[in-house]
Design an enzyme around this catalytic site. Structure first.
Site, PDB file in Angstrom:
ATOM      1  N   ARG A  89      36.569  30.505  49.003  1.00 57.43           N
ATOM      2  CA  ARG A  89      37.228  31.644  48.366  1.00 57.43           C
ATOM      3  C   ARG A  89      37.532  32.731  49.384  1.00 57.43           C
ATOM      4  O   ARG A  89      38.609  33.322  49.370  1.00 57.43           O
ATOM      5  CB  ARG A  89      36.380  32.213  47.228  1.00 57.43           C
ATOM      6  CG  ARG A  89      37.126  33.294  46.430  1.00 57.43           C
ATOM      7  CD  ARG A  89      36.271  33.881  45.307  1.00 57.43           C
ATOM      8  NE  ARG A  89      37.071  34.677  44.393  1.00 57.43           N
ATOM      9  CZ  ARG A  89      37.347  35.967  44.543  1.00 57.43           C
ATOM     10  NH1 ARG A  89      36.896  36.622  45.617  1.00 57.43           N
ATOM     11  NH2 ARG A  89      38.079  36.626  43.672  1.00 57.43           N
ATOM     12  N   CYS A  90      36.571  33.012  50.274  1.00 58.13           N
ATOM     13  CA  CYS A  90      36.789  34.040  51.292  1.00 58.13           C
ATOM     14  C   CYS A  90      37.993  33.712  52.168  1.00 58.13           C
ATOM     15  O   CYS A  90      38.700  34.614  52.615  1.00 58.13           O
ATOM     16  CB  CYS A  90      35.559  34.181  52.183  1.00 58.13           C
ATOM     17  SG  CYS A  90      34.120  34.939  51.404  1.00 58.13           S
ATOM     18  N   MET A  91      38.212  32.421  52.417  1.00 58.68           N
ATOM     19  CA  MET A  91      39.247  32.009  53.363  1.00 58.68           C
ATOM     20  C   MET A  91      40.623  31.874  52.716  1.00 58.68           C
ATOM     21  O   MET A  91      41.546  31.368  53.358  1.00 58.68           O
ATOM     22  CB  MET A  91      38.876  30.673  54.010  1.00 58.68           C
ATOM     23  CG  MET A  91      37.651  30.751  54.900  1.00 58.68           C
ATOM     24  SD  MET A  91      37.373  29.228  55.824  1.00 58.68           S
ATOM     25  CE  MET A  91      37.093  28.056  54.504  1.00 58.68           C
TER      26      MET A  91
END
Length: 396
Positions: A383-385
């Site tokens: 999700r962060c990426m």
């Protein structure tokens, strides 16, 4: 885009590049990495991540490609150079020499300088003496690199048909938003995109913003997003008709829980994966418009019940990270909660979180496993990426 789990159509990623090669044991803490990644392996892992998304019909936009294309516009080039050259740090003469140098660089060369930074020994030769140059080590950064750029979730957030350029709290990341701002302002792909939220209002990071359901947002408040930032974001969302409820969710201000999506992410329209250590203690302050441009604040109340009520469902299904407290802590640290939904009930997750992935599968969630041994050294998962740019609306 009105949810975290609607079928993903388009996503913005950043393939790790030369900026990661700037990391050393001397600067990795300052640049927010817990280790020195093996760059070739990180790139291979990222390529595999992008391939998984493409195999599911997702259009993958790469930030570096967009940046090069954007820098063909003279206005974007001027803004990019301005964002990189800090006259207060370099002094007038050295700053002028660097501006002149970058102004004549190709779009590809300028994009590398903006993302990977420049050391003092890489600066152009300048006439006359420079105390700034003389007193810095040749390998010190005159333009800081942006190794966290691969975490594209944080610097922009799409809500509805609008994009919000965020305000990043950590000094090592602040210039990232300048690049996303340039892309959204000048790339032809986004010429009609509306803007939401003033990026300079107060710190908000995209990893803290969850689109729980159409009209319902949750915003983590902790190390990176301030109460003022959450309130400003809520006001903007209400004014634009993008939300009827925003849940401000306090989270512990620690490295392991830097964003709300490190402890909780949506895996289906009515389900979350959550770190069990916060399941019973996570609270929320529901914010709603007061009808005259202001905000009504309630709570605090338990997050899970507040979320279910705002979403109009009986309860929010919770899938715990790990199996026992030790496994849960290990897999939370390894981004076991940081999943990216590509459709309702289908998520991308790091393969190393074996127990959490098995629990997701047992709960009926399809898990697309990817390797992240090197990508995870910056403390970020799928999700962060990823910054979703477009999702199909949830129906039914």
């Amino acid at each position: 885009m009105d949810s975290e789990v609607g079928p993903l159509r388009t996503v913005l990623l950043h393939r790790p590049g030369a900026e990661l090669k700037r990391l050393t044991p001397r600067n990795n803490d300052q640049l927010l990495f817990d280790g020195i990644p093996w760059v070739d392996r990180a790139q291979a892992e990222h390529d595999a991540f992008a391939a998984v998304l493409r195999a599911r019909g997702v259009e993958v936009l790469l930030l570096s490609d967009l940046l090069v294309e954007t820098l063909a516009d003279s206005r974007a080039r001027t803004a990019g150079v301005h964002s990189a050259v800090d006259e207060r740090r370099l002094g007038i003469d050295l700053a002028d020499a660097l501006r002149s140098h970058l102004a004549t660089a190709s779009a590809e060369e300028l994009a590398v300088a903006l993302t990977a930074g420049m050391t003092f020994e890489e600066l152009p030769a300048a006439e006359g003496a420079s105390l700034v140059r003389r007193m810095h080590h040749p390998h010190d950064f005159a333009v800081d690199p942006l190794p966290n750029l691969m975490f594209t979730r944080d610097s922009s957030v799409w809500v509805g048909d609008r994009v919000a350029i965020t305000s990043l709290a950590m000094p090592a990341r602040r210039r990232e938003t300048a690049l996303t701002d340039i892309i959204y302002a000048y790339h032809p792909r986004f010429h009609s995109a509306g803007r939401a939220y003033g990026a300079h209002s107060a710190p908000v990071e995209g990893g803290d913003v969850l689109l729980l359901a159409p009209g319902v947002l949750a915003i983590g408040v902790g190390e990176r997003t301030t109460p003022a930032g959450a309130e400003s974001f809520a006001r903007s969302a209400f004014a634009d008709g993008l939300a009827h409820t925003v849940l401000a969710v306090p989270i512990v201000q620690e490295r392991a829980t830097m964003h709300l999506d490190t402890v909780c992410t949506m895996v289906d329209r009515d389900a979350v994966v959550m770190y069990p250590a916060v399941r019973d203690t996570l609270s929320a302050y529901p914010l709603r418009p007061d009808g005259s441009g202001g905000v009504l604040v309630d709570g605090p109340e338990p997050f899970l019940s507040a979320a279910a009520e705002a979403m109009g469902i009986e309860r929010l299904r919770v899938i715990d990270t790990g199996l026992d407290p030790v496994t849960a802590e290990r897999e939370q640290w390894d981004d076991g909660n940081n999943t990216l939904a590509v459709a309702p009930g289908v998520v991308v997750a790091y393969e190393r979180n074996v127990v959490t992935n098995a629990k997701l599968a047992d709960a009926g969630i399809e898990v697309l496993r990817i390797s992240g041994s090197e990508l995870g050294s910056g403390r970020g998962g799928p999700r962060c990426m990823s910054c979703p740019v477009d999702r199909a609306p949830l129906v039914g």
